[in-house]
Design a protein around this motif. Structure first.
Motif, PDB file in Angstrom:
ATOM      1  N   GLY A   1       2.605  67.711 -25.965  1.00 27.85           N
ATOM      2  CA  GLY A   1       2.171  66.331 -25.812  1.00 27.85           C
ATOM      3  C   GLY A   1       2.250  65.857 -24.378  1.00 27.85           C
ATOM      4  O   GLY A   1       2.594  66.608 -23.462  1.00 27.85           O
ATOM      5  N   PRO A   2       1.946  64.575 -24.155  1.00 22.48           N
ATOM      6  CA  PRO A   2       1.936  64.030 -22.799  1.00 22.48           C
ATOM      7  C   PRO A   2       3.260  64.161 -22.057  1.00 22.48           C
ATOM      8  O   PRO A   2       3.270  64.346 -20.837  1.00 22.48           O
ATOM      9  N   VAL A   3       4.385  64.063 -22.749  1.00 23.35           N
ATOM     10  CA  VAL A   3       5.676  64.146 -22.067  1.00 23.35           C
ATOM     11  C   VAL A   3       5.858  65.526 -21.445  1.00 23.35           C
ATOM     12  O   VAL A   3       6.270  65.650 -20.280  1.00 23.35           O
ATOM     13  N   GLN A   4       5.545  66.567 -22.210  1.00 25.71           N
ATOM     14  CA  GLN A   4       5.651  67.918 -21.664  1.00 25.71           C
ATOM     15  C   GLN A   4       4.680  68.128 -20.506  1.00 25.71           C
ATOM     16  O   GLN A   4       5.008  68.741 -19.500  1.00 25.71           O
ATOM     17  N   LEU A   5       3.476  67.585 -20.665  1.00 24.72           N
ATOM     18  CA  LEU A   5       2.479  67.692 -19.605  1.00 24.72           C
ATOM     19  C   LEU A   5       2.972  67.030 -18.327  1.00 24.72           C
ATOM     20  O   LEU A   5       2.871  67.604 -17.235  1.00 24.72           O
ATOM     21  N   GLN A   6       3.511  65.817 -18.432  1.00 23.44           N
ATOM     22  CA  GLN A   6       3.940  65.081 -17.251  1.00 23.44           C
ATOM     23  C   GLN A   6       5.017  65.831 -16.487  1.00 23.44           C
ATOM     24  O   GLN A   6       5.039  65.802 -15.248  1.00 23.44           O
ATOM     25  N   GLY A   7       5.877  66.544 -17.199  1.00 23.92           N
ATOM     26  CA  GLY A   7       6.885  67.351 -16.520  1.00 23.92           C
ATOM     27  C   GLY A   7       6.263  68.459 -15.687  1.00 23.92           C
ATOM     28  O   GLY A   7       6.688  68.714 -14.542  1.00 23.92           O
ATOM     29  N   GLU A   8       5.241  69.102 -16.240  1.00 19.21           N
ATOM     30  CA  GLU A   8       4.560  70.166 -15.503  1.00 19.21           C
ATOM     31  C   GLU A   8       3.825  69.608 -14.280  1.00 19.21           C
ATOM     32  O   GLU A   8       3.839  70.209 -13.201  1.00 19.21           O
ATOM     33  N   LEU A   9       3.185  68.472 -14.442  1.00 20.57           N
ATOM     34  CA  LEU A   9       2.423  67.884 -13.344  1.00 20.57           C
ATOM     35  C   LEU A   9       3.330  67.487 -12.190  1.00 20.57           C
ATOM     36  O   LEU A   9       3.010  67.726 -11.020  1.00 20.57           O
ATOM     37  N   THR A  10       4.451  66.890 -12.526  1.00 21.47           N
ATOM     38  CA  THR A  10       5.394  66.475 -11.486  1.00 21.47           C
ATOM     39  C   THR A  10       5.875  67.668 -10.685  1.00 21.47           C
ATOM     40  O   THR A  10       5.912  67.629  -9.441  1.00 21.47           O
ATOM     41  N   GLY A  11       6.210  68.754 -11.370  1.00 19.67           N
ATOM     42  CA  GLY A  11       6.694  69.946 -10.692  1.00 19.67           C
ATOM     43  C   GLY A  11       5.665  70.599  -9.797  1.00 19.67           C
ATOM     44  O   GLY A  11       6.001  71.215  -8.782  1.00 19.67           O
ATOM     45  N   ALA A  12       4.377  70.452 -10.163  1.00 18.04           N
ATOM     46  CA  ALA A  12       3.304  71.115  -9.418  1.00 18.04           C
ATOM     47  C   ALA A  12       2.585  70.190  -8.442  1.00 18.04           C
ATOM     48  O   ALA A  12       1.678  70.617  -7.731  1.00 18.04           O
ATOM     49  N   GLY A  13       2.974  68.909  -8.409  1.00 19.99           N
ATOM     50  CA  GLY A  13       2.336  67.974  -7.492  1.00 19.99           C
ATOM     51  C   GLY A  13       0.919  67.601  -7.881  1.00 19.99           C
ATOM     52  O   GLY A  13       0.104  67.261  -7.022  1.00 19.99           O
ATOM     53  N   VAL A  14       0.620  67.649  -9.187  1.00 25.25           N
ATOM     54  CA  VAL A  14      -0.718  67.291  -9.682  1.00 25.25           C
ATOM     55  C   VAL A  14      -0.701  65.829 -10.102  1.00 25.25           C
ATOM     56  O   VAL A  14       0.235  65.375 -10.770  1.00 25.25           O
ATOM     57  N   THR A  15      -1.739  65.082  -9.721  1.00 33.04           N
ATOM     58  CA  THR A  15      -1.734  63.635  -9.949  1.00 33.04           C
ATOM     59  C   THR A  15      -2.675  63.162 -11.055  1.00 33.04           C
ATOM     60  O   THR A  15      -2.425  62.130 -11.676  1.00 33.04           O
ATOM     61  N   ARG A  16      -3.760  63.886 -11.300  1.00 33.38           N
ATOM     62  CA  ARG A  16      -4.704  63.490 -12.349  1.00 33.38           C
ATOM     63  C   ARG A  16      -5.198  64.733 -13.075  1.00 33.38           C
ATOM     64  O   ARG A  16      -5.194  65.842 -12.529  1.00 33.38           O
ATOM     65  N   THR A  17      -5.656  64.527 -14.324  1.00 31.70           N
ATOM     66  CA  THR A  17      -6.068  65.668 -15.128  1.00 31.70           C
ATOM     67  C   THR A  17      -7.273  65.332 -15.993  1.00 31.70           C
ATOM     68  O   THR A  17      -7.619  64.166 -16.191  1.00 31.70           O
ATOM     69  N   VAL A  18      -7.873  66.396 -16.522  1.00 27.73           N
ATOM     70  CA  VAL A  18      -8.915  66.290 -17.541  1.00 27.73           C
ATOM     71  C   VAL A  18      -8.397  67.008 -18.791  1.00 27.73           C
ATOM     72  O   VAL A  18      -8.090  68.201 -18.748  1.00 27.73           O
ATOM     73  N   LEU A  19      -8.311  66.277 -19.875  1.00 25.07           N
ATOM     74  CA  LEU A  19      -7.840  66.794 -21.165  1.00 25.07           C
ATOM     75  C   LEU A  19      -9.049  67.263 -21.965  1.00 25.07           C
ATOM     76  O   LEU A  19      -9.974  66.488 -22.214  1.00 25.07           O
ATOM     77  N   VAL A  20      -9.031  68.523 -22.387  1.00 26.38           N
ATOM     78  CA  VAL A  20     -10.180  69.156 -23.047  1.00 26.38           C
ATOM     79  C   VAL A  20      -9.854  69.441 -24.507  1.00 26.38           C
ATOM     80  O   VAL A  20      -8.727  69.837 -24.838  1.00 26.38           O
TER      81      VAL A  20
END
Length: 296
Positions: free
Chosen positions: A32-51
């Motif tokens: 879910g979004p919580v797990q995703l946000q953890g990955e994004l923070t660690g990788a320095g990613v700011t925006r995404t496209v959910l497919v």
């Protein structure tokens, strides 16, 4: 700004039957979004496209769009729809009425599960045209042997924006044979100016336990030659990628393979292309690129 142009979220009991395959046990759980946000923070990613995640029903769209209301990092959603469905127009209109609909940027169908000439069918072409008229992209998740039919569809429908997922799923683990096969078939699609491509999904087309960056290098280099940075975008394919590598390793590997690309080119691949092609909304201001046409 770094954009991840391709990832998924799903509920374990949400109808994703493809996860029942024994080899997919490591990802047979809820993401879910919580797990995703953890990955994004660690990788320095700011925006995404959910497919869309292979559930292949219209009910999934409401769930994916709702995620954008709670996770501002998700700037765009590519929802599932069947281009050959006679009710496609009503389906798209329904999607645009859902909460979070401002983030609907594209449509995808599981073309990879269809026969090799699926994209040549008249009913499918009519549906693709309707998708384009709605201001949505069409993501191409295809097998390598379907690339020529994808090229014909892109040529016949110049007003539709096509996005090639995972570079067309080349058989990386097949070595030189897989590279030669893919190289011969992808060039025709790359020649169409209304096609962009994602540098995504390559680690899971390689040997999951034994791949290295050099296995992927010829595909990335050929994609740079055929599409150029202006028509390429980074995608993690998380959480599917975790079968072969963690999120950050996928991103860092692509960064290494793009080391010789100039800064403007890397900026396109890691954000600019996805923002332009998908017309991504601004997660901080709640507005969307004027490039997107809304349903009418």
């Amino acid at each position: 700004m770094i954009v991840d142009a391709h990832h998924h979220l799903w509920q374990l009991d949400g109808g994703y039957d493809w996860l029942d395959a024994p080899e997919l046990a490591p990802i047979r759980r809820t993401f879910g979004p919580v797990q995703l946000q953890g990955e994004l923070t660690g990788a320095g990613v700011t925006r995404t496209v959910l497919v869309e995640g292979g559930r292949c029903d219209t009910g999934e769209a409401a769930i994916l769009l709702a995620h954008t209301l709670d996770a501002p990092e998700i700037a765009g959603v590519v929802a599932w729809a069947d281009p050959a469905d006679p009710a496609l127009e009503a389906t798209l209109a329904g999607y645009f009425s859902l909460p979070g609909a401002l983030s609907l940027v594209g449509v995808r169908a599981q073309v990879q599960a269809e026969d090799v000439g699926y994209l040549d069918r008249a009913d499918v072409r009519r549906g693709l045209e309707r998708i384009g008229r709605a201001g949505l992209t069409f993501d191409l998740v295809v097998r390598v042997e379907q690339l020529p039919s994808a090229a014909r569809a892109a040529e016949a429908l110049p007003g539709v924006s096509f996005v090639l997922d995972h570079l067309g799923k080349p058989r990386v683990r097949a070595g030189a044979e897989g590279l030669a096969e893919w190289r011969a078939l992808v060039a025709g699609l790359a020649a169409r100016p209304n096609v962009t491509a994602k540098l995504s999904g390559l680690v899971t087309e390689a040997d999951w336990s034994g791949w290295n960056a050099e296995d992927l290098r010829p595909y990335v280099e050929e994609a740079l030659t055929l599409f150029g940075p202006q028509r390429l975008m980074f995608g993690s394919d998380w959480p599917v990628c975790t079968l072969a590598a963690p999120y950050q390793v996928v991103k860092e590997t692509l960064e290494e393979l793009l080391r010789d690309v100039d800064e403007p080119g890397r900026a396109r691949i890691f954000g600019g292309t996805a923002t332009e092609v998908y017309g991504l909304r601004d997660g901080t201001a709640g507005v969307q690129s004027p490039r997107r046409n809304r349903w009418h």
